[in-house]
Design an enzyme around this catalytic site. Structure first.
Site, PDB file in Angstrom:
ATOM      1  N   HIS A 199     -15.261   5.446  -4.561  1.00  8.90           N
ATOM      2  CA  HIS A 199     -14.049   5.952  -3.636  1.00  8.90           C
ATOM      3  C   HIS A 199     -15.160   4.934  -1.841  1.00  8.90           C
ATOM      4  CE1 HIS A 199     -11.138   8.512  -1.226  1.00  8.90           C
ATOM      5  NE2 HIS A 199     -12.157   8.426  -0.151  1.00  8.90           N
TER       6      HIS A 199
ATOM      7  N   HIS B 113      -7.803   5.670  -0.770  1.00  7.59           N
ATOM      8  CA  HIS B 113      -8.362   4.992  -1.273  1.00  7.59           C
ATOM      9  C   HIS B 113      -7.967   3.413  -1.277  1.00  7.59           C
ATOM     10  CE1 HIS B 113     -11.240   5.717  -5.287  1.00  7.59           C
ATOM     11  NE2 HIS B 113     -11.070   3.679  -5.242  1.00  7.59           N
TER      12      HIS B 113
ATOM     13  N   HIS C  50      -7.281   0.114  -2.478  1.00  2.54           N
ATOM     14  CA  HIS C  50      -6.413  -0.511  -3.736  1.00  2.54           C
ATOM     15  C   HIS C  50      -5.534  -1.824  -3.603  1.00  2.54           C
ATOM     16  CE1 HIS C  50      -3.531   2.514  -1.476  1.00  2.54           C
ATOM     17  NE2 HIS C  50      -2.401   1.699  -1.637  1.00  2.54           N
TER      18      HIS C  50
ATOM     19  N   ASN D 261      -3.159  -2.797   2.608  1.00  2.35           N
ATOM     20  CA  ASN D 261      -2.496  -2.149   3.121  1.00  2.35           C
ATOM     21  C   ASN D 261      -3.074  -1.260   3.659  1.00  2.35           C
ATOM     22  OD1 ASN D 261       0.012  -3.099   2.513  1.00  2.35           O
ATOM     23  ND2 ASN D 261       0.432  -1.760   0.915  1.00  2.35           N
TER      24      ASN D 261
ATOM     25  N   CYS E  98      -9.184  13.214  -3.361  1.00  4.87           N
ATOM     26  CA  CYS E  98      -8.363  12.069  -3.711  1.00  4.87           C
ATOM     27  C   CYS E  98      -7.301  11.992  -5.496  1.00  4.87           C
ATOM     28  CB  CYS E  98      -9.128  10.809  -3.111  1.00  4.87           C
ATOM     29  SG  CYS E  98      -8.694   9.083  -3.712  1.00  4.87           S
TER      30      CYS E  98
ATOM     31  N   GLY F  79       1.078   0.539   6.011  1.00  4.43           N
ATOM     32  CA  GLY F  79       1.708   0.983   5.354  1.00  4.43           C
ATOM     33  C   GLY F  79       0.821   2.044   3.943  1.00  4.43           C
TER      34      GLY F  79
HETATM   35  P1  5GP Z   1      -0.388   2.119  -0.010  1.00  7.42           P
HETATM   36  O1  5GP Z   1       1.092   2.053   0.506  1.00  7.42           O
HETATM   37  O2  5GP Z   1      -1.151   2.937   0.257  1.00  7.42           O
HETATM   38  O3  5GP Z   1      -0.622   0.791   0.179  1.00  7.42           O
HETATM   39  O4  5GP Z   1       0.328   1.811  -1.764  1.00  7.42           O
HETATM   40  C1  5GP Z   1       0.481   3.311  -2.603  1.00  7.42           C
HETATM   41  C2  5GP Z   1       0.625   2.963  -3.833  1.00  7.42           C
HETATM   42  O5  5GP Z   1       0.651   4.046  -4.869  1.00  7.42           O
HETATM   43  C3  5GP Z   1       2.776   2.875  -3.327  1.00  7.42           C
HETATM   44  O6  5GP Z   1       3.202   2.146  -3.828  1.00  7.42           O
HETATM   45  C4  5GP Z   1       2.450   4.168  -4.258  1.00  7.42           C
HETATM   46  O7  5GP Z   1       3.855   3.902  -5.168  1.00  7.42           O
HETATM   47  C5  5GP Z   1       1.523   4.936  -5.421  1.00  7.42           C
HETATM   48  N1  5GP Z   1       1.176   6.356  -5.886  1.00  7.42           N
HETATM   49  C6  5GP Z   1       1.371   6.973  -5.240  1.00  7.42           C
HETATM   50  N2  5GP Z   1       0.449   8.115  -6.348  1.00  7.42           N
HETATM   51  C7  5GP Z   1       0.649   7.689  -7.010  1.00  7.42           C
HETATM   52  C8  5GP Z   1       0.558   8.175  -8.389  1.00  7.42           C
HETATM   53  O8  5GP Z   1       0.436   9.736  -8.457  1.00  7.42           O
HETATM   54  N3  5GP Z   1       0.404   7.428  -9.900  1.00  7.42           N
HETATM   55  C9  5GP Z   1       0.089   5.993  -9.062  1.00  7.42           C
HETATM   56  N4  5GP Z   1       0.452   5.193 -10.494  1.00  7.42           N
HETATM   57  N5  5GP Z   1       0.758   5.433  -8.415  1.00  7.42           N
HETATM   58  C10 5GP Z   1       1.402   6.103  -6.915  1.00  7.42           C
HETATM   59 ZN    ZN Z   2     -10.806   8.165  -3.999  1.00  7.26          ZN
END
Ligand code: 5GP
Ligand code: ZN
Length: 114
Positions: free
Chosen positions: A46, A98, A100, A87, A4, A93
């Site tokens: 997690h 994990h 967030h 999301n 992860c 989306g």
């Molecule tokens: P989700 O689409 O899952 O709600 O949001 C995931 C977010 O994680 C996205 O906005 C993406 O830009 C961010 N993200 C993905 N990989 C990384 C990373 O390695 N570092 C950081 N700081 N953000 C990440």
């Molecule tokens: Zn995780």
């Protein structure tokens, strides 16, 4: 969780732009910010998604929201307003498995959520 990316970020194995950390929570700037402030707030424990939560986790999730509000204050976006979003699943989306919170602010966000 072994593979992860956010567990690795919280553990400091993958570098990130950290804005807050304590024993339960880690917050860092999104690598592809969608607003001047775009912070991700994660539990160190997690959970793949919202569906993995049960009632015992309500305190933790409330705490994540509390941290989001505190960070909004620190980012000076509290007065003008901001958005906190989670999301869940492919059509929701969610790209990273994990849980967030997205904290977004610093520009006028659209009225549309999807
Ligand atoms: P989700 O689409 O899952 O709600 O949001 C995931 C977010 O994680 C996205 O906005 C993406 O830009 C961010 N993200 C993905 N990989 C990384 C990373 O390695 N570092 C950081 N700081 N953000 C990440
Ligand atoms: Zn995780």
């Amino acid at each position: 969780m072994e593979n992860c990316i956010f567990c690795k970020i919280a553990a400091g194995i993958i570098p990130s732009s950290k804005v807050f950390e304590d024993d339960r929570v880690f917050a860092f700037r999104d690598i592809h910010p969608q607003a001047p402030t775009h912070v991700l707030i994660i539990p160190k424990k997690h959970y793949a998604d919202l569906a993995e939560l049960d009632l015992r986790d309500q305190q933790l999730m409330g705490y994540l929201l509390h941290v989001a509000v505190k960070l909004a204050r620190g980012e000076a976006i509290e007065q003008k307003g901001y958005r906190v979003a989670i999301n869940c699943g492919p059509e929701g989306g969610q790209m990273v498995q994990h849980i967030h919170l997205h904290l977004l602010g610093g520009r006028e966000l659209t009225g549309e959520l999807g």
